[in-house]
Design an enzyme around this catalytic site. Structure first.
Site, PDB file in Angstrom:
ATOM      1  N   HIS C  56      37.679  53.679  48.496  1.00  0.00           N
ATOM      2  CA  HIS C  56      38.279  54.935  48.969  1.00  0.00           C
ATOM      3  C   HIS C  56      37.814  55.273  50.386  1.00  0.00           C
ATOM      4  CE1 HIS C  56      39.316  55.271  44.807  1.00  0.00           C
ATOM      5  NE2 HIS C  56      38.071  55.441  44.427  1.00  0.00           N
ATOM      6  N   HIS C 215      43.282  55.186  42.182  1.00  0.00           N
ATOM      7  CA  HIS C 215      42.825  53.902  41.642  1.00  0.00           C
ATOM      8  C   HIS C 215      43.993  53.025  41.226  1.00  0.00           C
ATOM      9  CE1 HIS C 215      39.615  56.850  40.711  1.00  0.00           C
ATOM     10  NE2 HIS C 215      38.867  55.907  41.193  1.00  0.00           N
TER      11      HIS C 215
END
Ligand code: ADP
Ligand code: ADP
Ligand code: MG
Ligand code: MG
Ligand code: MG
Ligand code: MG
Lengths: 210, 328, 328, 210
Positions: C56, C215
């Protein structure tokens, strides 16, 4: 001849560019970035609008506005090159109300000098110079030999066409095509092709006996 | 074409509206497609103008602000802006000390900026950036392309202008940065120009294009995909071969081409740093991120800049732009 | 798989080495996979710890530094770190005023942070971020996911901690940010987890996945690709339906998912700003860029945060991290 | 029974997890993120290394190190859940050197309570609780009815298997699978499957008459 005749020449050039837009762009796709036809067509459409909308005091004024319009609307490499060409022609004509054949030839050589000054291309670098230079030389030679403008321009077109065709085997040394190195050989230069249209438009649209 | 856009023809105009909405410190001239410091012109300061084709964001609009550019001109995607824009930008930032044009070395950009300088009716000096070692035989080409060094040059030169130095000195700093910096890039995918709607070049799976520019131009050669450590070698080796970077530190810049995530850029930075260490080149400062991009191209470029104390102190000086900001 | 990596299993370790090489201000513990402020612990200041799965970036390591996080724990790609890492981070930043854990709401993250708090032997308060309006029926699920608000919360809470406020107050600020923020995202492509080597989900050309997490989880629904203006509607409408944002300003954040270039994010910001204007919501501050990504996913998310004067002044306070930096 | 018997149980569990790693991961791929087998296998391999390398004073110490090792190596949701389960069992056993059947059952209930305390799942939420709870209930009931541990554990395994199978039609309300809503129905829960292996390992490895 005067401003209206020069305007007719520019309108004919705009027509030829529009008609050959895809061809010019295809040539540029092979060795450049596929926008020469789009660029020049955008510019010449803008020039036609200006010619429609405005009044001009002198022949030079027509060419000045043309050059300025091309500079302001084309961008890329061809915008400054074509723009400079017309601006230099305009300067060469001065304040005269009428343009005779020698004045036109002198102006076209000024255009060539402007393109070379701006782009620093030498003959054989695979650019528009390779069509413009032989055309200007042919025009001068024909007039010096006593030809009328019409016949002289027809010779100039032939010289431009030969120059354009001769760019095909060359390896580009100027502009975007030069990054391709050897891979630029085998394709005609798009700027040389559009310059040939400029000469062809002159042969068609300018009065033969000026 | 998977893009968050409206009409492909309106991308640049839409993005400029977004920049205006997001950054009220900046003045956006939507007609001329300029992004200008809100407080321009700054009296007595050399004005810094850059610009070029769009599609390289944050370059150049994202670097407008105190300590960096005074104005940026946005051309169409990958197309040089026209002189009118540059003239308008030059006028908008002319604070009486002259204006520096920062020009990436592409024929169109160079000529349009040249005409703008002629038309500007103020003192203009142009500096051309040409740092891309991927262009070989630059005597027989339009010369090396301006790529990653542009970012570092705009920051460093902006700081010099901020100190109130005169135009000739500011231009000298810019030229010094250009002479001391080199870059090389690699693409793992092509980019897609919105108006074209399909990738500019085909890159078969398992290959990458080494030595690319920032417009989807083909590179030096096509090679098989390789681990980051080898890719770093392929990028850094030609840079080190081109200029002696040993002795003294460098600013090391690993740049993302637009679609490469930051985690990969840090993986690359690790490899670049390891190669530099072995080569005896000290990393004095680092920059990692997408700062000069090529639309949605995946890939990266490496830029090294030899940095003496003066360059480092100009690099460290405060800057306040959308994309580079510190100390302010 | 077009990635600039070495061994897929080593991506996180390699990236941490890159972070260490690029940011000498930060201390990287490669064994525990922590990134810590160089001057931690700061005496008398509440320590801020966050962390989560990697992939991320810049979240969270890129937000470590004065004015924001004191430490970040890096899990494997998309996998929560383990309590040992969080305990080590907590110890490293404990300046005697207690430690705040900032936890994104995923079952694994929540439970691992919970255990870490139990094991930490210092005063720990945890704040769980759950801002994703794409998760409906949150009573019947693990609850809303923590996404874009995390970035704003880490900045704002970091500023509160910097002012020397006590732990309960710092935690209260964090909770207030969470309660006042909402997000929604869209994917134009899947991401590819390096170890998996192929895209997590198939997205046929011409479609996009609306309401995705970070995700590669599937979203609310699959819809045809649409112009940016319509995509902005699809993202902003559920946010405005979930919380009343009228009256007072907002921090508007358009986030890139990793492979979307900045020019498209500005196009999106323009559309978001237009919708907000029509809805009577004033944009007080803007953030545009890839700040909480999902590897190489193309797409974006929109986050809105109701911002009163206190929140704005904390937002504006100096921060000095790799990815967010101003005033310092 | 003592520490060595518990260690044998854990080794057998590790063996079963390794053998069923791909199955567990495939279950997780359907409704989660395709890592449950990998996660638990990584953790149990680490536990086996610890069992090989260390000495333990009490049965509780074996379980405590097991719990701590799982917490430190598994991550995700199952790390804290399995870790808590073993840590709670360890606490329930106290300092005793020997574990009888009721003590084991009490410890297993403590494990269940720990999982519920940690994960806050109710029965029917489609989690490991749906296999663990019926197993613990069955164990208690069998022992209360006078069964030896071996027989009681066999019943507990059957209860776990039934509980695991019963998760298939459920819509998940906890963990990652819950984001799928209705689309989570039709697949067995991976955690319920791994818990069933834990019980099966106990039935195989623990002494029948303790
Ligand atoms: N330095 C130069 N001197 C003369 N002509 C040039 C030069 N560079 C490029 N050209 C001409 O410009 C043409 C390309 O124009 P265009 O495609 O419109 O611009 P761009 O290359 O910026 O996309 C070339 O075919 C060539 O004839
Ligand atoms: N809140 C919870 N309570 C009990 N068990 C849970 C909970 N959340 C998840 N689980 C269990 O954890 C399993 C998933 O574990 P794993 O895949 O290792 O972790 P993650 O979901 O973080 O990837 C699920 O199948 C479920 O049995
Ligand atoms: Mg072109
Ligand atoms: Mg072009
Ligand atoms: Mg899982
Ligand atoms: Mg997981």
């Amino acid at each position: 001849m005067g401003g209206p005749e020069l305007a007719a020449w520019l309108r004919e050039f705009a027509r030829l560019v529009a008609a050959n837009k895809d061809l010019l762009t295809a040539l540029d796709a092979a060795i450049g970035d596929a926008d020469h036809g789009t660029n020049l067509d955008r510019g010449m459409q803008a020039v036609v609008k200006v010619l429609d909308a405005e009044e001009f005091d002198t022949p030079a004024a027509v060419l000045k506005r043309t050059g300025m319009t091309l500079v302001s609307t084309v961008g890329g490499a061809s915008g400054p090159l074509y723009g400079t060409a017309f601006l230099r022609m305009s300067t060469a004509l001065g304040e005269e109300q009428s343009v005779d054949a020698p004045a036109f030839a002198k102006a076209l050589r000024a255009a060539l000098d402007g393109v070379v000054a701006r782009g620093k291309a030498a003959p054989g670098d695979k650019t528009m110079v390779d069509a413009l230079q032989p055309a200007v030389d042919a025009l001068d030679a024909q007039l010096a030999a006593g030809q009328f403008l019409a016949g002289a321009l027809q010779e100039a077109v032939r010289a431009a066409e030969q120059g354009r065709a001769a760019t095909a085997p060359l390896v580009a040394r100027k502009g975007r095509a030069s990054y391709l190195g050897e891979r630029s050989a085998g394709h005609e230069d798009p700027g040389a092709a559009s310059v040939t249209l400029l000469l062809a438009a002159a042969a068609t649209a300018l009065p033969g006996e000026a | 074409m998977n893009k968050l856009i409206n009409d492909p023809a309106g991308v640049v105009a839409d993005a400029l509206r977004g920049i205006a909405a997001a950054h009220p410190d900046l003045r956006v001239d939507h007609e001329q497609r300029l992004v200008v410091r809100g407080d321009a012109p700054v009296r007595g300061k050399v004005g810094l103008v850059s610009g070029g084709g769009s599609g390289h964001e944050p370059l150049h609009a994202g670097f407008v602000g105190p300590g960096m550019l005074d104005a940026a001109c946005a051309g169409e995607i990958f197309t040089s802006p026209v002189p009118d824009q540059m003239v308008a930008a030059t006028r908008a930032v002319d604070g009486g000390a002259g204006v520096l044009h920062i020009v990436k070395n592409y024929t169109g950009d160079v000529m349009n900026f040249e005409m703008a300088a002629e038309l500007a009716e103020t003192e203009v000096v142009a500096v051309v950036v040409d740092d891309d070692v991927a262009v070989q035989d630059s005597l027989y080409t339009a010369g090396r392309r301006g790529v990653g060094v542009t970012v570092l040059l705009e920051k460093i030169t902006g700081a010099a202008a901020d100190q109130g130095r005169p135009l000739t000195e500011v231009a000298a700093v810019a030229r010094r940065v250009n002479e001391n910096g080199r870059s090389m890039g690699v693409a793992l995918t092509s980019c897609t120009v919105p108006a074209a709607g399909r990738p500019t070049f085909d890159l078969p799976g398992g290959e990458m294009e080494l030595g690319i520019g920032i417009h989807g131009e083909p590179g030096r050669r096509r090679v098989p995909l390789a681990p980051a450590a080898e890719v770093a070698e392929m990028l850094v080796t030609p840079i080190l071969a081109d200029l002696d970077f040993t002795g003294g530190g460098v600013i090391a810049f690993v740049n993302g081409m637009g679609a490469t995530p930051l985690i990969e850029l840090y993986v690359m930075f690790n490899e670049v740093a390891a190669i530099l260490e072995k080569a005896g080149v000290a990393v004095a400062r680092a920059l990692v991120g997408p700062y000069i991009t090529s639309l949605d191209m995946a890939g990266c470029s490496v830029t090294l800049l030899r940095a003496d104390d003066e360059i480092l102190s100009l690099w460290d000086a405060p800057v306040r732009t959308p994309a580079l900001r510190w100390g302010a």
